[in-house]
Scaffold this motif. Structure first.
Motif, PDB file in Angstrom:
ATOM      1  N   LYS A   9      -5.518  32.297   5.570  1.00  0.00           N
ATOM      2  CA  LYS A   9      -6.453  32.254   4.455  1.00  0.00           C
ATOM      3  C   LYS A   9      -7.189  33.582   4.333  1.00  0.00           C
ATOM      4  O   LYS A   9      -7.177  34.411   5.234  1.00  0.00           O
ATOM      5  CB  LYS A   9      -7.434  31.102   4.618  1.00  0.00           C
ATOM      6  CG  LYS A   9      -8.116  31.022   5.975  1.00  0.00           C
ATOM      7  CD  LYS A   9      -8.925  29.759   6.067  1.00  0.00           C
ATOM      8  CE  LYS A   9      -9.597  29.630   7.435  1.00  0.00           C
ATOM      9  NZ  LYS A   9     -10.389  28.413   7.559  1.00  0.00           N
ATOM     10  N   ASP A  10      -7.828  33.763   3.199  1.00  0.00           N
ATOM     11  CA  ASP A  10      -8.471  35.036   2.898  1.00  0.00           C
ATOM     12  C   ASP A  10      -9.935  35.079   3.313  1.00  0.00           C
ATOM     13  O   ASP A  10     -10.647  36.024   2.987  1.00  0.00           O
ATOM     14  CB  ASP A  10      -8.365  35.331   1.395  1.00  0.00           C
ATOM     15  CG  ASP A  10      -6.919  35.508   0.963  1.00  0.00           C
ATOM     16  OD1 ASP A  10      -6.136  36.019   1.780  1.00  0.00           O
ATOM     17  OD2 ASP A  10      -6.600  35.131  -0.170  1.00  0.00           O
ATOM     18  N   SER A  11     -10.397  34.064   4.016  1.00  0.00           N
ATOM     19  CA  SER A  11     -11.800  34.032   4.418  1.00  0.00           C
ATOM     20  C   SER A  11     -12.020  34.989   5.595  1.00  0.00           C
ATOM     21  O   SER A  11     -11.128  35.700   6.026  1.00  0.00           O
ATOM     22  CB  SER A  11     -12.196  32.610   4.813  1.00  0.00           C
ATOM     23  OG  SER A  11     -11.444  32.206   5.937  1.00  0.00           O
ATOM     24  N   GLY A  12     -13.239  34.976   6.110  1.00  0.00           N
ATOM     25  CA  GLY A  12     -13.583  35.867   7.205  1.00  0.00           C
ATOM     26  C   GLY A  12     -12.734  35.639   8.447  1.00  0.00           C
ATOM     27  O   GLY A  12     -12.227  34.541   8.681  1.00  0.00           O
ATOM     28  N   LYS A  13     -12.578  36.685   9.230  1.00  0.00           N
ATOM     29  CA  LYS A  13     -11.794  36.627  10.457  1.00  0.00           C
ATOM     30  C   LYS A  13     -12.502  37.421  11.541  1.00  0.00           C
ATOM     31  O   LYS A  13     -13.342  38.288  11.262  1.00  0.00           O
ATOM     32  CB  LYS A  13     -10.401  37.234  10.257  1.00  0.00           C
ATOM     33  CG  LYS A  13      -9.494  36.530   9.271  1.00  0.00           C
ATOM     34  CD  LYS A  13      -8.147  37.240   9.204  1.00  0.00           C
ATOM     35  CE  LYS A  13      -7.198  36.567   8.230  1.00  0.00           C
ATOM     36  NZ  LYS A  13      -7.621  36.729   6.837  1.00  0.00           N
ATOM     37  N   GLN A  82     -18.109  32.985   8.032  1.00  0.00           N
ATOM     38  CA  GLN A  82     -17.975  31.827   7.158  1.00  0.00           C
ATOM     39  C   GLN A  82     -18.185  32.201   5.698  1.00  0.00           C
ATOM     40  O   GLN A  82     -17.660  31.549   4.799  1.00  0.00           O
ATOM     41  CB  GLN A  82     -18.981  30.743   7.572  1.00  0.00           C
ATOM     42  CG  GLN A  82     -18.606  30.020   8.862  1.00  0.00           C
ATOM     43  CD  GLN A  82     -19.659  29.013   9.288  1.00  0.00           C
ATOM     44  OE1 GLN A  82     -20.868  29.240   9.105  1.00  0.00           O
ATOM     45  NE2 GLN A  82     -19.231  27.905   9.867  1.00  0.00           N
ATOM     46  N   ASP A  83     -18.932  33.282   5.468  1.00  0.00           N
ATOM     47  CA  ASP A  83     -19.170  33.769   4.102  1.00  0.00           C
ATOM     48  C   ASP A  83     -18.105  34.759   3.654  1.00  0.00           C
ATOM     49  O   ASP A  83     -18.238  35.385   2.588  1.00  0.00           O
ATOM     50  CB  ASP A  83     -20.545  34.439   4.025  1.00  0.00           C
ATOM     51  CG  ASP A  83     -21.684  33.430   4.156  1.00  0.00           C
ATOM     52  OD1 ASP A  83     -21.437  32.230   3.928  1.00  0.00           O
ATOM     53  OD2 ASP A  83     -22.807  33.841   4.508  1.00  0.00           O
ATOM     54  N   GLY A  84     -17.041  34.909   4.480  1.00  0.00           N
ATOM     55  CA  GLY A  84     -15.924  35.748   4.071  1.00  0.00           C
ATOM     56  C   GLY A  84     -15.884  37.143   4.675  1.00  0.00           C
ATOM     57  O   GLY A  84     -15.016  37.946   4.336  1.00  0.00           O
ATOM     58  N   THR A  86     -15.250  40.049   7.433  1.00  0.00           N
ATOM     59  CA  THR A  86     -14.319  40.336   8.522  1.00  0.00           C
ATOM     60  C   THR A  86     -15.020  41.195   9.569  1.00  0.00           C
ATOM     61  O   THR A  86     -15.624  42.218   9.242  1.00  0.00           O
ATOM     62  CB  THR A  86     -13.072  41.081   8.009  1.00  0.00           C
ATOM     63  OG1 THR A  86     -12.350  40.228   7.131  1.00  0.00           O
ATOM     64  CG2 THR A  86     -12.171  41.478   9.171  1.00  0.00           C
ATOM     65  N   ILE A 114     -12.580  29.463  12.435  1.00  0.00           N
ATOM     66  CA  ILE A 114     -12.485  30.835  11.927  1.00  0.00           C
ATOM     67  C   ILE A 114     -11.322  31.527  12.643  1.00  0.00           C
ATOM     68  O   ILE A 114     -11.262  31.513  13.868  1.00  0.00           O
ATOM     69  CB  ILE A 114     -13.792  31.613  12.175  1.00  0.00           C
ATOM     70  CG1 ILE A 114     -14.935  30.989  11.368  1.00  0.00           C
ATOM     71  CG2 ILE A 114     -13.633  33.094  11.824  1.00  0.00           C
ATOM     72  CD1 ILE A 114     -16.307  31.520  11.722  1.00  0.00           C
TER      73      ILE A 114
END
Length: 284
Positions: A9-13, A82-84, A86, A114
């Motif tokens: 997914k494109d969310s935070g990592k 969680q807010d995207g 990285t 995450i």
């Protein structure tokens, strides 16, 4: 059960990025790319890491994340991801999580679903292991040992019996004392290796016995960070006569184990045939 896809997914990592342990040429193309593109870099010591990043041409925002603020800072970083956002986490040198508080952040990321993306790269203990001349499989890594002799002794007793190569880190100003503590537990002829300044211009492997390295460092001031490797215990257990083995089985049975389990345990501990010990035991 939990399944995680690092790129699902494109969310935070959270990226775990190894940094050079000495030679700056050991930074990988991928590591540099991740450090450049991350929204933030979480570092143990922002001053030390700032110098390193400057040298490798990375200019990015840093956040401090070390053992003294990790429990308070981890929730803040989790919220960012969680807010995207990285985040790339680095150690002062080498692998994150190895002898640094990165595991706290990894654990929290897993709890909050995450993605955690580990990158391969430099590691002092692995570098020392492959150059030591000792068997690399299996091995046990202990990190930094306690400083007091009384607290070190149980570790050395465990290493003395181990059938695997044992590895730990030591600072130069504590090395002489630690070697003396080792001499109180290990036989004088036990083989050890002291690897120092790995990947740097003064890289050196000092190989010998416990007695030899004690003598060497009593005359030579230790310099640089050390990785200490202890050879596996290759001594075979004492071969006991059948009556002695049968008595050991009886002792284990008295402790509450079944005869079958007791025979299996003693046979394994003393490297004898389980079936032959079973026959001898029931012929007594």
């Amino acid at each position: 059960m939990q399944r995680q896809s690092s790129y699902a997914k494109d969310s935070g990592k959270l990226y775990l990025v190894p940094t050079p342990i000495g030679n700056l040429d050991d930074i990988t193309i991928r590591a540099k790319k991740v450090l450049t593109n991350a929204d933030y870099i979480a570092a143990e010591d922002t001053r030390t890491s700032g110098i390193l990043l400057e040298k490798i041409g990375v200019h990015n925002r840093m956040l401090s994340f070390h053992k003294y603020n990790s429990k308070e800072r981890a929730p803040e970083l989790i919220k960012l991801m969680q807010d995207g956002v990285t985040i790339a986490e680095i150690s002062d040198a080498g692998m994150p999580v190895i002898s640094d508080p990165g595991y706290i952040l990894v654990e929290d990321c897993i709890k909050h679903d995450i993605p955690v993306v580990p990158l391969p790269g430099p590691s002092a203990f692995a570098t020392a292991l492959i150059g030591s001349g000792f068997d690399a499989q299996p091995f046990t890594y202990y990190g930094f040992l306690p400083r007091k002799q009384s607290e070190q002794k149980p570790y050395f007793e465990e290493m003395n019996k181990a059938k695997a190569t044992s590895i730990f880190y030591e600072a130069p100003h504590r090395l002489v004392k630690t070697l003396k503590n080792m001499a109180q537990v290990f036989p004088a002829d036990r083989k050890i290796v002291a690897a120092r300044e790995l990947t740097k211009i003064h890289e050196e492997f000092i190989r010998g016995t416990v007695a030899e390295l004690n003598s060497y460092f009593a005359k030579t001031k230790p310099r640089g960070e050390f990785v200490i490797l202890v050879s596996a215990n290759t001594e075979k257990p004492k071969q006991l006569a059948w009556p002695e083995l049968i008595q050991l089985v009886n002792n284990v049975v008295k402790q509450g184990k079944s005869k079958k389990d007791a025979i299996k345990q003693i046979a394994k501990n003393y490297h004898v045939s389980k079936n032959e010990l079973y026959d001898k035991y029931h012929q007594k």
